[in-house]
Design an enzyme around this catalytic site. Structure first.
Site, PDB file in Angstrom:
ATOM      1  N   TYR A   1      19.264   3.036   4.314  1.00 54.99           N
ATOM      2  CA  TYR A   1      19.110   3.013   5.568  1.00 54.99           C
ATOM      3  C   TYR A   1      17.592   2.240   6.135  1.00 54.99           C
ATOM      4  O   TYR A   1      17.245   1.243   6.477  1.00 54.99           O
ATOM      5  CB  TYR A   1      19.471   4.306   6.380  1.00 54.99           C
ATOM      6  CG  TYR A   1      19.429   4.143   7.659  1.00 54.99           C
ATOM      7  CD1 TYR A   1      20.234   2.925   8.834  1.00 54.99           C
ATOM      8  CD2 TYR A   1      18.479   4.171   8.630  1.00 54.99           C
ATOM      9  CE1 TYR A   1      20.041   2.266   9.868  1.00 54.99           C
ATOM     10  CE2 TYR A   1      18.124   3.533  10.561  1.00 54.99           C
ATOM     11  CZ  TYR A   1      19.243   2.680  10.699  1.00 54.99           C
ATOM     12  OH  TYR A   1      18.885   2.501  12.014  1.00 54.99           O
TER      13      TYR A   1
ATOM     14  N   ASN B   1       1.556   6.055   7.132  1.00 52.27           N
ATOM     15  CA  ASN B   1       2.857   6.360   7.682  1.00 52.27           C
ATOM     16  C   ASN B   1       3.467   7.331   7.088  1.00 52.27           C
ATOM     17  O   ASN B   1       3.159   7.062   5.757  1.00 52.27           O
ATOM     18  CB  ASN B   1       3.948   5.263   7.037  1.00 52.27           C
ATOM     19  CG  ASN B   1       5.031   4.728   6.466  1.00 52.27           C
ATOM     20  OD1 ASN B   1       6.173   4.702   5.655  1.00 52.27           O
ATOM     21  ND2 ASN B   1       5.917   5.876   7.306  1.00 52.27           N
ATOM     22  N   GLY B   2       4.045   8.400   7.391  1.00 53.81           N
ATOM     23  CA  GLY B   2       4.357   9.625   6.445  1.00 53.81           C
ATOM     24  C   GLY B   2       3.923  10.673   7.303  1.00 53.81           C
ATOM     25  O   GLY B   2       3.635  10.859   8.967  1.00 53.81           O
TER      26      GLY B   2
ATOM     27  N   GLY C   1       9.445   1.186  13.241  1.00 53.30           N
ATOM     28  CA  GLY C   1       8.803   1.458  14.469  1.00 53.30           C
ATOM     29  C   GLY C   1       8.791   0.306  15.997  1.00 53.30           C
ATOM     30  O   GLY C   1       8.385  -0.630  15.384  1.00 53.30           O
TER      31      GLY C   1
ATOM     32  N   CYS D   1       7.134   4.717  10.586  1.00 49.00           N
ATOM     33  CA  CYS D   1       5.720   3.657  10.548  1.00 49.00           C
ATOM     34  C   CYS D   1       5.584   2.862   9.831  1.00 49.00           C
ATOM     35  O   CYS D   1       6.417   2.954   8.852  1.00 49.00           O
ATOM     36  CB  CYS D   1       4.685   4.651  10.206  1.00 49.00           C
ATOM     37  SG  CYS D   1       4.583   5.618  11.562  1.00 49.00           S
TER      38      CYS D   1
END
Ligand code: SF4
Length: 481
Positions: A254, A114-115, A38, A12
């Site tokens: 990445y 996000n997480g 995402g 996310c």
């Protein structure tokens, strides 16, 4: 299996802006810059002074909110939060699209996250026992239910009360009628930055989202920090017990965009330095260094610079193959990886090649790419990986296969080399990875990052895991009974 499915995938991105006349349109742009985090769904909630307006749909940001989009035109108001979501399953997408919205006792709130929470399964079971009815399988809804049950009144107190009950990795943004709130977990695993545009505070997962709207970077939101933006300015709170900082080192390998600066380090420069470390640790006599595009490019440049071996584009990427690409017939399906990557035969023929990629996950794509380079005429293929072997799954907001599916979990480096049929195979060491980020080495007593997918050293308790079964950990993507 698609190329994207043989990668660790960030799940996310979040974005928020407060007090700007173009809040909705700027959030569309911000999410567009964060698309790499995402690709399955995009959502924005704005507040127009009277009501919240929510537009959440499956698809890429450009598809959902692009030119002449009816969804985008509805996003009136001077404050907004947005979210892009990655998912591997289509069925649960619609009800999990964020930002999630709820009417609490003190007013409405939209939250994007996000997480991944590591005690969400236990919390959810408790909440359901107490009568909560969940609409989604997302961790974000757990936070909302905890807020709804809070005995505190101010919304920030409710949020802090909820966050004190959860464990896990999170960076979140929340919007009420009068406030934009940003929060980062005490370990600071996932990134979150604070910026400013025309005096309006902006929160975003990465600095590339600030760049696209012309905002200035103010600073990273600190681990454990709560930022509250109102018409009166910005306030900062640290309501949690301080914990050792453990930012996700895979962001440098990445996840993050190379033009972003996270935790004070430019991602592109860090990736080049990883390539330099790799060249020092795993030199080989070769004629050319080629990257697996696009993610292997900076590390390959670093490897080439350090080794003195020329860098060449030996594989060309087709940028127009999306995740939704449907192979037109069984007859050509076997072309597989060539849909996205094609070898530049003239460059490879008869050459001893150093092939550089960011990571090996299941190994499926790596094997095909090595074969493709060899079939194009390379005399030797030496595979160099700009991260240590990924031996463990991530439970902190990244979509990863079960451990058993990770090639490095099941095989030694030599076994992997034989499996992917490379002439040699080497990974950068974990100390080399740390050196590339400016540390002297990894301090085993106090690691400076989260590196659990390489080391198995999980900084945040995985309390949903029962009896050592890591697959019992609730995932953002899991269907929950
Ligand atoms: Fe990042 Fe790996 Fe830690 Fe997950 S386990 S947060 S991918 S370093």
């Amino acid at each position: 299996m698609s190329f994207a499915e043989d990668r660790f995938n960030e799940e996310c991105a979040v974005f928020g802006i407060f007090g700007h006349a173009d809040a909705g349109a700027l959030t569309v742009l911000g999410l567009h810059a964060l698309q790499h985090r995402g690709q399955e769904a995009a959502g924005i909630v704005t507040y127009d002074g009277i009501q919240f307006i929510a537009e959440r749909h499956p698809g890429l940001v450009g598809d959902v909110f692009g030119k002449n989009s009816a969804h985008a035109q509805k996003l009136k108001g001077t404050q907004a939060v947005g979210h892009t979501r990655y998912s591997t399953t289509g069925g649960s997408v619609a009800r999990n699209i964020q930002p999630m919205f709820a009417d609490l006792a003190g007013g409405g709130i939209a939250i994007a996250h996000n997480g991944n929470l590591t005690n969400a399964r236990a919390l959810r079971a408790e909440l359901v026992r107490e009568g909560a009815i969940f609409q989604s399988t997302s961790d974000t809804e757990t936070i909302i239910h905890l807020m709804a049950r809070s005995t505190y009144n101010p919304v920030v107190d409710r949020l802090v009360g909820a966050l004190k009950q959860i464990t896990g990795a999170y960076s979140l943004v929340a919007l009420t009628g009068r406030k934009l709130i940003g929060a980062r977990d005490p370990f600071g695993v996932r990134p979150l930055v604070l910026g400013q545009l025309d005096g309006a505070p902006v929160l975003a997962s990465e600095t590339c989202a600030l760049d696209i709207i012309g905002a200035d970077l103010v600073r990273d939101v600190e681990p454990g920090e709560i930022i509250v933006a109102t018409r009166d300015g910005i306030e900062s709170f640290f309501p949690f017990k301080p914990r050792p900082q453990r930012f996700c080192i895979f962001e440098y390998v990445y996840f993050a965009r190379p033009d972003s600066t996270v935790e004070g380090r430019n991602v592109y420069e860090a990736r080049k330095r990883i390539g330099e470390e790799l060249a020092r640790e795993a030199p080989v006599a070769a004629d050319i260094v080629i990257p697996v595009p696009d993610s292997g490019v900076p590390a390959a440049l670093g490897y080439a610079a350090e080794s003195g071996i020329p860098f060449e584009l030996g594989i060309i990427r087709n940028h127009y193959v999306g995740r939704t690409f449907i192979e037109p017939s069984d007859r050509i399906r076997h072309l597989g990886v060539k849909l996205k990557h094609n070898p530049n035969g003239a460059m490879l023929k008869g050459k001893r090649v150093v092939l550089v990629d960011d990571s090996i996950v299941r190994g499926t794509t790596s094997k095909k790419i090595v074969e493709m380079v060899r079939d194009a005429g390379a005399a030797e293929v030496h595979f160099r990986i700009a991260s240590p072997p990924t031996t463990n799954s991530c439970f902190y907001g990244v979509d990863t296969p079960n451990e058993e599916e990770l090639l490095a979990h099941a095989m030694t480096v030599e076994e992997m080399r034989l499996h992917i049929k490379a002439d040699s195979l080497a990974f950068v060491s974990i100390d080399g990875l740390y050196r590339a980020t400016g540390q002297a080495r990894r301090d085993p007593a106090h690691p400076q990052f989260c590196d659990a997918c390489f080391s198995g050293d999980y900084p945040i308790e995985l309390s949903d895991i029962a009896g050592g079964r890591k697959d019992a950990q609730l995932s953002l993507l899991a269907e929950v009974a």
